[in-house]
Motif scaffolding. Structure first.
Motif, PDB file in Angstrom:
ATOM      1  N   LYS A   1       0.829  -1.207   0.000  1.00 44.40           N
ATOM      2  CA  LYS A   1       0.000   0.000   0.000  1.00 44.40           C
ATOM      3  C   LYS A   1       0.859   1.252   0.000  1.00 44.40           C
ATOM      4  O   LYS A   1       0.587   2.218  -0.731  1.00 44.40           O
ATOM      5  CB  LYS A   1      -0.915  -0.005   1.226  1.00 44.40           C
ATOM      6  CG  LYS A   1      -1.869   1.175   1.286  1.00 44.40           C
ATOM      7  CD  LYS A   1      -2.760   1.089   2.527  1.00 44.40           C
ATOM      8  CE  LYS A   1      -3.691   2.301   2.598  1.00 44.40           C
ATOM      9  NZ  LYS A   1      -4.543   2.245   3.823  1.00 44.40           N
ATOM     10  N   TRP A   2       1.935   1.230   0.802  1.00 43.31           N
ATOM     11  CA  TRP A   2       2.831   2.392   0.873  1.00 43.31           C
ATOM     12  C   TRP A   2       3.512   2.641  -0.473  1.00 43.31           C
ATOM     13  O   TRP A   2       3.629   3.772  -0.927  1.00 43.31           O
ATOM     14  CB  TRP A   2       3.881   2.162   1.956  1.00 43.31           C
ATOM     15  CG  TRP A   2       4.854   3.296   2.106  1.00 43.31           C
ATOM     16  CD1 TRP A   2       4.676   4.456   2.800  1.00 43.31           C
ATOM     17  CD2 TRP A   2       6.159   3.393   1.516  1.00 43.31           C
ATOM     18  NE1 TRP A   2       5.778   5.266   2.688  1.00 43.31           N
ATOM     19  CE2 TRP A   2       6.703   4.636   1.910  1.00 43.31           C
ATOM     20  CE3 TRP A   2       6.912   2.548   0.707  1.00 43.31           C
ATOM     21  CZ2 TRP A   2       7.969   5.042   1.509  1.00 43.31           C
ATOM     22  CZ3 TRP A   2       8.176   2.962   0.313  1.00 43.31           C
ATOM     23  CH2 TRP A   2       8.701   4.190   0.715  1.00 43.31           C
TER      24      TRP A   2
ATOM     25  N   LEU B   1       4.081   5.744  -5.551  1.00 40.47           N
ATOM     26  CA  LEU B   1       4.028   5.795  -7.012  1.00 40.47           C
ATOM     27  C   LEU B   1       2.966   6.775  -7.493  1.00 40.47           C
ATOM     28  O   LEU B   1       3.181   7.523  -8.453  1.00 40.47           O
ATOM     29  CB  LEU B   1       3.748   4.393  -7.576  1.00 40.47           C
ATOM     30  CG  LEU B   1       4.865   3.362  -7.393  1.00 40.47           C
ATOM     31  CD1 LEU B   1       4.402   1.994  -7.863  1.00 40.47           C
ATOM     32  CD2 LEU B   1       6.117   3.795  -8.162  1.00 40.47           C
ATOM     33  N   LYS B   2       1.815   6.799  -6.824  1.00 34.43           N
ATOM     34  CA  LYS B   2       0.745   7.743  -7.181  1.00 34.43           C
ATOM     35  C   LYS B   2       1.187   9.169  -6.950  1.00 34.43           C
ATOM     36  O   LYS B   2       0.908  10.070  -7.761  1.00 34.43           O
ATOM     37  CB  LYS B   2      -0.518   7.447  -6.357  1.00 34.43           C
ATOM     38  CG  LYS B   2      -1.277   6.211  -6.801  1.00 34.43           C
ATOM     39  CD  LYS B   2      -2.532   6.034  -5.955  1.00 34.43           C
ATOM     40  CE  LYS B   2      -3.313   4.799  -6.390  1.00 34.43           C
ATOM     41  NZ  LYS B   2      -4.521   4.601  -5.546  1.00 34.43           N
TER      42      LYS B   2
ATOM     43  N   LYS C   1       1.594  12.017  -9.763  1.00 33.31           N
ATOM     44  CA  LYS C   1       0.867  13.285  -9.647  1.00 33.31           C
ATOM     45  C   LYS C   1       1.812  14.466  -9.768  1.00 33.31           C
ATOM     46  O   LYS C   1       1.500  15.471 -10.433  1.00 33.31           O
ATOM     47  CB  LYS C   1       0.150  13.341  -8.279  1.00 33.31           C
ATOM     48  CG  LYS C   1      -0.738  14.558  -8.120  1.00 33.31           C
ATOM     49  CD  LYS C   1      -1.462  14.513  -6.776  1.00 33.31           C
ATOM     50  CE  LYS C   1      -2.339  15.747  -6.608  1.00 33.31           C
ATOM     51  NZ  LYS C   1      -3.057  15.726  -5.303  1.00 33.31           N
ATOM     52  N   GLU C   2       3.002  14.334  -9.188  1.00 33.36           N
ATOM     53  CA  GLU C   2       4.010  15.394  -9.274  1.00 33.36           C
ATOM     54  C   GLU C   2       4.452  15.616 -10.717  1.00 33.36           C
ATOM     55  O   GLU C   2       4.588  16.758 -11.179  1.00 33.36           O
ATOM     56  CB  GLU C   2       5.228  15.041  -8.416  1.00 33.36           C
ATOM     57  CG  GLU C   2       4.983  15.163  -6.921  1.00 33.36           C
ATOM     58  CD  GLU C   2       6.187  14.747  -6.117  1.00 33.36           C
ATOM     59  OE1 GLU C   2       7.256  14.467  -6.722  1.00 33.36           O
ATOM     60  OE2 GLU C   2       6.094  14.694  -4.877  1.00 33.36           O
ATOM     61  N   ARG C   3       4.648  14.514 -11.442  1.00 35.90           N
ATOM     62  CA  ARG C   3       5.050  14.633 -12.846  1.00 35.90           C
ATOM     63  C   ARG C   3       3.949  15.263 -13.683  1.00 35.90           C
ATOM     64  O   ARG C   3       4.208  16.070 -14.580  1.00 35.90           O
ATOM     65  CB  ARG C   3       5.409  13.243 -13.396  1.00 35.90           C
ATOM     66  CG  ARG C   3       6.734  12.706 -12.899  1.00 35.90           C
ATOM     67  CD  ARG C   3       7.214  11.545 -13.757  1.00 35.90           C
ATOM     68  NE  ARG C   3       6.293  10.410 -13.666  1.00 35.90           N
ATOM     69  CZ  ARG C   3       6.433   9.414 -12.816  1.00 35.90           C
ATOM     70  NH1 ARG C   3       7.441   9.407 -11.964  1.00 35.90           N
ATOM     71  NH2 ARG C   3       5.558   8.417 -12.820  1.00 35.90           N
TER      72      ARG C   3
END
Length: 227
Positions: free
Chosen positions: A211-212, A217-218, A222-224
């Motif tokens: 989960k971590w 990765l999400k 999102k940053e990219r």
């Protein structure tokens, strides 16, 4: 600091697993009878081309599958428990690192030391909080499902392992009875020495790490996207 803490937990885990393996080999080489699970492991070994350590690993894998079926959570320490205790056992036995008892008195001393080492090893690897062994998972899972006392479940599991192992040719002796009745005392004694409270353990499980990783990765995706 966080990485250092993780490394120390992993080191503690493997120190515990090695000590636990030494304890098992001590009880085996005591030569007065095996513990119930080791009767099963030896029974499998004498009927196959497996070593007793490899038999232990194979049984552990099967128990892991049962854990999944019972809905019990698994930690990295659970996987390490399955793979490395058996591996360490074979390493110790192959290199004759522990002598074989040649009489009942010396065997009883070896078995007693071995049972204490089981407690000491448990203190280290359980204290790493990376998951308990698959056999404990089975006990907990069946206790939850059946609503029966944990003592009854544990005794039933070990009696089943003993019976199957005996039928397969595993070594049952007076030491088997002695160890079955006293191993809990030795483990509790080791825990008492180190003031180790099992109820305060907060294991980290594999599903939490997955989960971590997904969250990380999400967050990076999102940053990219925002940049």
């Amino acid at each position: 600091m966080k990485n250092k803490k993780i490394v120390m937990r992993i080191i503690r885990l493997f120190v515990g697993l090695f000590i636990f393996a030494v304890g098992i080999v001590m009880t085996i080489n005591a030569n007065i009878g095996l513990q119930p699970w080791d009767v099963l492991h030896q029974g499998i070994a004498v009927n196959t081309n497996l070593t007793i350590g490899q038999a232990s690993i194979g049984v552990g894998v099967l128990l892991l599958l049962v854990n999944f079926f019972l809905g019990e959570r698994v930690g990295w320490g659970t996987i390490a428990n399955i793979l490395f205790i058996g591996t360490f056992m074979d390493l110790i036995m192959k290199n004759n690192m522990i002598p074989i008892g040649d009489n009942f008195f010396s065997g009883l001393i070896m078995a007693s030391i071995g049972m204490f080492l089981l407690g000491l090893g448990s203190y280290f690897y359980l204290g790493s909080e990376l998951g308990s062994g698959p056999r404990d998972g089975i006990m907990i899972g069946l206790t939850k499902r059946t609503k029966k006392p944990v003592s009854l479940i544990r005794n039933s599991i070990e009696a089943s392992a003993l019976a199957v192992g005996y039928l397969l040719g595993g070594f049952v002796g007076i030491g088997t009875v002695i160890m079955a009745l006293t191993v809990g005392f030795f483990v509790a004694f080791a825990f008492k020495i180190f003031k180790f409270d099992v109820s305060k353990i907060q294991h980290r499980f594999i599903d939490e790490d997955i989960k971590w990783i997904k969250e990380q990765l999400k967050a990076k995706a999102k940053e990219r996207a925002e940049s």
